[in-house]
Design an enzyme around this catalytic site. Structure first.
Site, PDB file in Angstrom:
ATOM      1  N   ASP A 191       8.683  67.955  49.397  1.00  0.00           N
ATOM      2  CA  ASP A 191       8.541  67.485  50.784  1.00  0.00           C
ATOM      3  C   ASP A 191       9.890  67.430  51.485  1.00  0.00           C
ATOM      4  O   ASP A 191      10.946  67.330  50.844  1.00  0.00           O
ATOM      5  CB  ASP A 191       7.828  66.117  50.846  1.00  0.00           C
ATOM      6  CG  ASP A 191       8.532  65.021  50.053  1.00  0.00           C
ATOM      7  OD1 ASP A 191       9.067  65.299  48.969  1.00  0.00           O
ATOM      8  OD2 ASP A 191       8.545  63.869  50.538  1.00  0.00           O
ATOM      9  N   GLU A 250       8.649  62.294  48.062  1.00  0.00           N
ATOM     10  CA  GLU A 250       9.950  61.724  47.697  1.00  0.00           C
ATOM     11  C   GLU A 250      10.589  61.067  48.912  1.00  0.00           C
ATOM     12  O   GLU A 250      11.180  59.994  48.823  1.00  0.00           O
ATOM     13  CB  GLU A 250      10.880  62.818  47.143  1.00  0.00           C
ATOM     14  CG  GLU A 250      12.123  62.279  46.441  1.00  0.00           C
ATOM     15  CD  GLU A 250      13.294  61.998  47.366  1.00  0.00           C
ATOM     16  OE1 GLU A 250      14.246  61.338  46.926  1.00  0.00           O
ATOM     17  OE2 GLU A 250      13.275  62.416  48.540  1.00  0.00           O
TER      18      GLU A 250
HETATM   19 ZN   LIG Z   1      15.937  64.803  48.582  1.00  0.00          ZN
END
Ligand SMILES: [Zn+2]
Length: 385
Positions: free
Chosen positions: A75, A137
């Protein structure tokens, strides 16, 4: 035999998928799975609860324990409202830099990892290589822990993890951990002239936030231990970055919401910090309820990321130092998934190409030189497997 793409081709492909954390990453995962499959590598998926995102992981080499994991996230942060000189989802080379969302954080490393995995497939490696590409994340490292559990159930256990967050190819062996909460304060409305009969959610929230200021001052005044001195600042900090609430100047506020989080130096007990925060909130809540029973405070955990503790004779650190020749001590202030791997018993280190200063920026880039340094790193790693 299927085409083997170069690291640059792989990065260009990965960046063409606009995998902002709020959106699905499945088109990217589908592509990676097909690409690995075309080289005879069977990948595994781990889906989120909504099944609109997945992590992808794979193992190459002998089916034994003790391999090396290359860990990245799929992401990226949004580009909304940022002035970009070129399309963020198309890699463009200008002035010795590759521009594009995720070039630095961290599809550049993802691409290098995929390159290395496919190369490993065609070599006679005696130590396994694994990749683990997570999701979510950038919204608090929430995707990695369940992915790591699944990897442990599915693949032979690896022993060293390299998390490729941008570190200018330095071996980063420590970072702070942290936890964040959303705090909803429910007040009781009366006219502000008789505020003592009501409960102002804002005034109560202010007590908690000011307590955070006081704790910061206390912590700053303490003498840091050896571990803490590695960090800037060398102590655990509390912070509120967002607040909302209130109805009118002359009404005790019915609602106030704010975030409250801490960043703890590794070695500090995050459980104890969590209790300290929750205890202070409970104390304020008790005072509110004494005025009116409907008043109260709800706390919703937002994220929790363990710190990365520098290891004694860490295997991942030794491997990265042998490859890069970097023997200096580096710690960083940003959280990564390395602490989560370490928490599950892996030796973990952060090392990846690019500068964290370019992450999340408009016109995010990685220098060609750093990207090539990442490529050299992977070539060197493959020699050692
Ligand atoms: Zn990162």
């Amino acid at each position: 035999m299927a085409d083997r793409l170069s690291p640059l081709d792989l990065m260009t492909k990965l960046i063409s998928f606009p995998t902002v954390s709020r959106d699905s990453n499945l088109p990217l995962v589908d592509w990676v799975e097909d690409y690995l499959d075309s080289h005879g590598i069977a990948a595994h998926r781990f889906y989120n609860e909504e099944r609109d995102k997945a992590a992808i992981f794979a193992h190459v080499g002998p089916g034994i324990e003790g391999g090396v994991v290359l860990s990245g996230h799929t992401d990226v942060v949004p580009v909304d409202g940022q002035p970009w000189a070129s399309d963020p989802w198309t890699v463009v080379e200008r002035d010795g830099k590759y521009f594009g969302r995720g070039t630095c954080d961290m599809k550049g490393f993802d691409a290098l990892s995929l390159w290395a995995l496919v190369e490993a497939k065609y070599r006679d490696i005696s130590r396994p290589l694994q990749i683990a590409l997570s999701f979510d994340e950038e919204v608090g490292c929430t995707g990695a822990p369940p992915m790591i559990e699944r990897i442990l159930q599915t693949l032979p256990r690896a022993s060293a993890v390299i998390v490729g967050e941008p570190s200018m190819m330095q071996a980063v062996t420590g970072h702070k951990g942290g936890q964040g909460f959303w705090v909803d304060v429910r007040g009781f409305e009366v006219h502000s002239s008789i505020a003592y009969r009501g409960v102002s959610a804002i005034m109560e929230a202010a007590k908690i936030i000011n307590w955070a200021n006081e704790v910061n001052a206390e912590e700053a005044a303490k003498t840091p231990d050896a571990m803490a001195t590695l960090f800037d600042p060398p102590y655990t900090t509390l912070h509120t970055g967002l607040i909302e609430g209130g109805t009118a100047a002359n009404i005790t506020a019915k609602h106030c919401g704010f975030d409250l989080g801490f960043r703890a130096v590794p070695g500090d007990d995050t459980g104890a910090w969590r209790r300290r925060v929750l205890d202070r909130i409970a104390e304020v809540e008790a005072g509110m309820k004494a005025v009116h029973p409907d008043a109260g405070i709800d706390v919703t955990p937002r994220f929790g990321v363990p710190g990365l503790k520098p290891e004694q004779q860490g295997e991942a650190e030794a491997l990265v130092r042998a490859i890069t020749g970097d023997n200096a001590t580096h710690v960083v202030s940003y959280g990564t998934e390395a602490g989560q791997f370490q928490e599950r018993g892996y030796s973990a280190v952060v090392c990846g190409p690019g500068d964290i200063a370019q992450a999340h920026q408009p016109d995010e880039f990685i220098t060609v030189e750093q990207f090539n340094a990442g490529h050299d790193f992977m070539r060197n790693l493959l020699e050692r497997l």
